[in-house]
Design a protein around this motif. Sequence first.
Motif, PDB file in Angstrom:
ATOM      1  N   ALA A 357       0.818  -1.207   0.000  1.00  0.00           N
ATOM      2  CA  ALA A 357       0.000   0.000   0.000  1.00  0.00           C
ATOM      3  C   ALA A 357       0.856   1.264   0.000  1.00  0.00           C
ATOM      4  N   ALA A 358       2.013   1.193   0.648  1.00  0.00           N
ATOM      5  CA  ALA A 358       2.899   2.352   0.730  1.00  0.00           C
ATOM      6  C   ALA A 358       3.428   2.771  -0.636  1.00  0.00           C
ATOM      7  N   PHE A 359       3.528   1.825  -1.562  1.00  0.00           N
ATOM      8  CA  PHE A 359       3.987   2.125  -2.916  1.00  0.00           C
ATOM      9  C   PHE A 359       2.866   2.701  -3.785  1.00  0.00           C
ATOM     10  N   SER A 360       1.640   2.699  -3.261  1.00  0.00           N
ATOM     11  CA  SER A 360       0.484   3.157  -4.026  1.00  0.00           C
ATOM     12  C   SER A 360       0.022   4.516  -3.513  1.00  0.00           C
ATOM     13  N   ASP A 361      -0.993   5.059  -4.183  1.00  0.00           N
ATOM     14  CA  ASP A 361      -1.612   6.291  -3.693  1.00  0.00           C
ATOM     15  C   ASP A 361      -2.832   6.002  -2.822  1.00  0.00           C
ATOM     16  N   GLY A 362      -3.047   4.712  -2.544  1.00  0.00           N
ATOM     17  CA  GLY A 362      -4.173   4.322  -1.705  1.00  0.00           C
ATOM     18  C   GLY A 362      -5.452   4.057  -2.459  1.00  0.00           C
ATOM     19  N   GLN A 363      -5.440   4.311  -3.770  1.00  0.00           N
ATOM     20  CA  GLN A 363      -6.639   4.079  -4.574  1.00  0.00           C
ATOM     21  C   GLN A 363      -6.667   2.633  -5.060  1.00  0.00           C
ATOM     22  N   HIS A 364      -7.829   1.996  -4.951  1.00  0.00           N
ATOM     23  CA  HIS A 364      -7.955   0.611  -5.394  1.00  0.00           C
ATOM     24  C   HIS A 364      -9.424   0.310  -5.662  1.00  0.00           C
ATOM     25  N   SER A 365      -9.690  -0.827  -6.265  1.00  0.00           N
ATOM     26  CA  SER A 365     -11.028  -1.101  -6.795  1.00  0.00           C
ATOM     27  C   SER A 365     -12.029  -1.560  -5.755  1.00  0.00           C
ATOM     28  N   VAL A 366     -11.614  -2.415  -4.808  1.00  0.00           N
ATOM     29  CA  VAL A 366     -12.539  -3.016  -3.845  1.00  0.00           C
ATOM     30  C   VAL A 366     -12.224  -2.476  -2.459  1.00  0.00           C
ATOM     31  N   ASP A 367     -13.174  -1.772  -1.860  1.00  0.00           N
ATOM     32  CA  ASP A 367     -12.868  -1.157  -0.568  1.00  0.00           C
ATOM     33  C   ASP A 367     -13.041  -2.138   0.586  1.00  0.00           C
ATOM     34  N   PHE A 368     -12.584  -1.727   1.747  1.00  0.00           N
ATOM     35  CA  PHE A 368     -12.566  -2.588   2.931  1.00  0.00           C
ATOM     36  C   PHE A 368     -13.965  -3.067   3.297  1.00  0.00           C
ATOM     37  N   ASP A 369     -14.937  -2.185   3.233  1.00  0.00           N
ATOM     38  CA  ASP A 369     -16.303  -2.555   3.626  1.00  0.00           C
ATOM     39  C   ASP A 369     -16.874  -3.644   2.723  1.00  0.00           C
TER      40      ASP A 369
END
Length: 398
Positions: A357-369
């Motif tokens: 995650a640290a290498f990313s901007d935090g954006q991703h397709s499937v959220d935690f919820d």
Amino acid sequence: METIKNLYKIGEGPSSSHTMGPKKAASRFLERCPQAASFEVTLYGALAATGKGHLTDKAILDVLTPHAPATIVWKPEVVLPFHTNGMKFRGLDKDGNELDSWTVFSIGGGDILEEGQERRAGKSIYSMTKIKDILAWCEETGHSYWEYVELTEGPEIWDYLAQVWQVMKEAVQRGIEAEGVLPGGLGVRRKAVSYHVHAAGYSSSLKSRGLVYAYALAVSEENASGGRIVTAPTCGSCGIVPAVLYHLHTSKGFSEKRILRALATAGLFGNVVKYNASVSGAEVGCQGEVGVACAMAAAAASQLFGGTPAQIEYSAEMGLEHHLGLTCDPVCGLVQIPCIERNAYAAARALDANLYAAFSDGQHSVDFDRIVEVMKQTGHDLPSLYKETAQGGLAVIK
């Protein structure tokens, strides 16, 4: 959503659902029926199937027998509809007549509920119960997850988390010194001391990973021995969060204050899962125990390393997502095989999730919820023999 104090419970292992919950239930029934001349306790479903390995009978009898004789009746073939970890307590007079009876369920994490009782029966103190809403609040206000915990719980939460951290540290320190065979008859030898010693002989990166393994093994072995630990979120997964935090505290020099903040963040993510799904292995499998603990540890690590709220959420999402479908299949019903190794592996996975995650901007397709929803549905779809009954999976290899 209740206080995170109900997620982080301090007590003795080896199982939050099989020892801590039943012990609490026995204490409650003793308060209800102190005049009983004898007690009869019937255990149902998964609680009966693996209760002997988890010392369920001992936990109950230790409470009741100082007051009156008590017997345990085992009915693993009977699963009550409300939850698979069912118990029925009966208080009898000297002639064997029933004075009182009480059916109750151990739902995971040391929590108990009565038949038909709402699962969210505790006092709800959190206004937001989805990570997406809390994340949006963090981004709008500039606050962190741990600040939401502090605003909700009050400053006194830090005193409680300081106790939690102290118990976690002590479990690591005891565990890396202890040697011998774990109780239960499987002949499993403690490995934490060996991993701790061997880690010192490797170069920095391998040494780091070896120490994380050692710390997770240490706490999990203490739990398997009935030692004092913290549910995070359960006894069976109690080694993961302490391993990650202890390693980062000792190797990276993170202060006690920052560790407590990381614990608050981890507890918030675990609490969201507990509220919206389950952390009970008997209900959703090991994904709800080890998977959730991995997510909690990943979130804590990400915060310590300066992750943004989005990166912290991404770390936690990966920690849980990549444990989806993990069965709860303890050999002989003991929290030893494969539970202890799973703690070590998941602790390492938590650090990997943070790094990714640290290498990313935090954006991703499937959220935690969404992952929490999928985990809940997956758990309900799993056949019962893969959910803490010791009747399927690895549990049948011996």
